[in-house]
Design a protein around this motif. Structure first.
Motif, mmCIF file in Angstrom:
data_model
loop_
_atom_site.group_PDB
_atom_site.id
_atom_site.type_symbol
_atom_site.label_atom_id
_atom_site.label_comp_id
_atom_site.label_asym_id
_atom_site.label_seq_id
_atom_site.Cartn_x
_atom_site.Cartn_y
_atom_site.Cartn_z
ATOM 1 N N ARG A 26 0.826 -1.196 0.000
ATOM 2 C CA ARG A 26 0.000 0.000 0.000
ATOM 3 C C ARG A 26 0.864 1.252 0.000
ATOM 4 N N VAL A 99 -3.891 4.996 -0.330
ATOM 5 C CA VAL A 99 -4.728 5.564 0.723
ATOM 6 C C VAL A 99 -4.327 7.026 0.849
ATOM 7 N N ILE A 101 -4.617 10.671 2.742
ATOM 8 C CA ILE A 101 -4.962 11.373 3.977
ATOM 9 C C ILE A 101 -4.627 12.847 3.789
ATOM 10 N N GLY A 144 -9.409 9.496 2.048
ATOM 11 C CA GLY A 144 -10.062 8.551 2.945
ATOM 12 C C GLY A 144 -10.232 9.116 4.338
ATOM 13 N N LEU A 145 -9.430 10.118 4.671
ATOM 14 C CA LEU A 145 -9.503 10.749 5.986
ATOM 15 C C LEU A 145 -9.041 12.189 5.854
ATOM 16 N N ALA A 166 -7.750 4.026 9.191
ATOM 17 C CA ALA A 166 -7.781 4.530 7.811
ATOM 18 C C ALA A 166 -6.804 3.799 6.911
#
Length: 258
Positions: A26, A99, A101, A144-145, A166
């Protein structure tokens, strides 16, 4: 004035299997304006990966460089902190189980904090904040956050749990509390003081120096206050900052009159 060139660091915890292994390919992209709590979040993510036993590499980068490309090729979890990522960097991270943020802060306070903590003049502070706010605004809808500085996320222990959830890192309650304690303002100030004693910093411009692993700068920790621009910016400077970041202010509800 801008930050120094991208720096890559590598950590190698022991090999892991099971649920945590799904995180290993990731990429976490952490984006936010200058002085929005992004370095705190960057360190929190690294500490969570260590606590979860997940191999990772981490860097600050706005562009793809050979050094950054090597980081992606190394495999494992990759944590990238950025202020205004290039299209090439965005394309690279999007191709790798991304991901996203985002941290956010009133741009007037971002400008003020750069001036107070990092010795920026107003024009340079506004230029860097404007550029980083633009990038943050364009990325925020896919995040995502989203962490707003005004909500006090760096001073809330629950933020550690939110970040772990998250990005899919399993870390126990006691470990999360230890991570939070290590990132409290007084603990970070003590850590920065130790870097000074070790000769990591030479007394030059704070914005141009940082610790390789943590990316803490000299004089990095501020007072955490909000709306500090009212005591430090002129009316004209505050208005210029708002107008330069109008769409960002609208997105994050920084519409409070000067």
């Amino acid at each position: 004035m801008t930050y120094a060139a991208p720096h890559v660091l590598t950590q190698h915890p022991s090999h892991i299997t099971g649920p945590a292994a799904t995180v290993a390919e990731r990429t976490i992209l952490l984006a936010g304006p200058f002085r929005s709590g992004s370095t705190w979040t960057f360190n929190c993510l690294q500490e969570l990966a260590v606590a979860a036993g997940v191999p990772f590499t981490a860097c600050f980068a706005n562009e793809i460089t050979p050094e950054v490309e090597t980081l992606f090729a190394s495999g494992g979890l990759v944590i990238v902190k950025t202020h205004f990522p290039s299209e090439a960097l965005l394309a690279r991270v999007k191709a790798r189980n991304l991901v996203l943020i985002v941290t956010a802060r009133d741009p007037r306070d971002c400008v003020t904090s750069l001036m107070l903590q990092f010795r920026y003049n107003f024009s340079d502070a506004l230029a860097d904040v404007r550029r980083s706010c633009l990038a943050t605004r364009l990325l925020a809808r896919a995040a995502g956050l989203v962490l707003r500085y005004e909500d006090g996320f760096p001073r809330d222990p629950e933020t550690v749990a939110r970040l772990a959830a998250a990005v899919g890192l399993r870390v126990g309650h006691e470990q999360r509390l230890r991570i939070f304690a290590a990132l409290r303002p007084e603990a970070v100030r003590a850590k920065i003081d130790s870097y000074v004693q070790e000769g990591v910093f030479d007394g030059a411009a704070p914005a141009l120096q940082f610790h390789a692993q943590t990316h803490w700068h000299p004089n990095h920790v501020g007072d955490g206050q909000v709306r500090k621009y009212k005591r430090n910016l002129s009316f004209r400077e505050a208005c210029r900052t708002t107008l330069a970041n109008l769409r960002y202010c609208w997105m994050f509800a920084y519409w409070v009159p000067v």
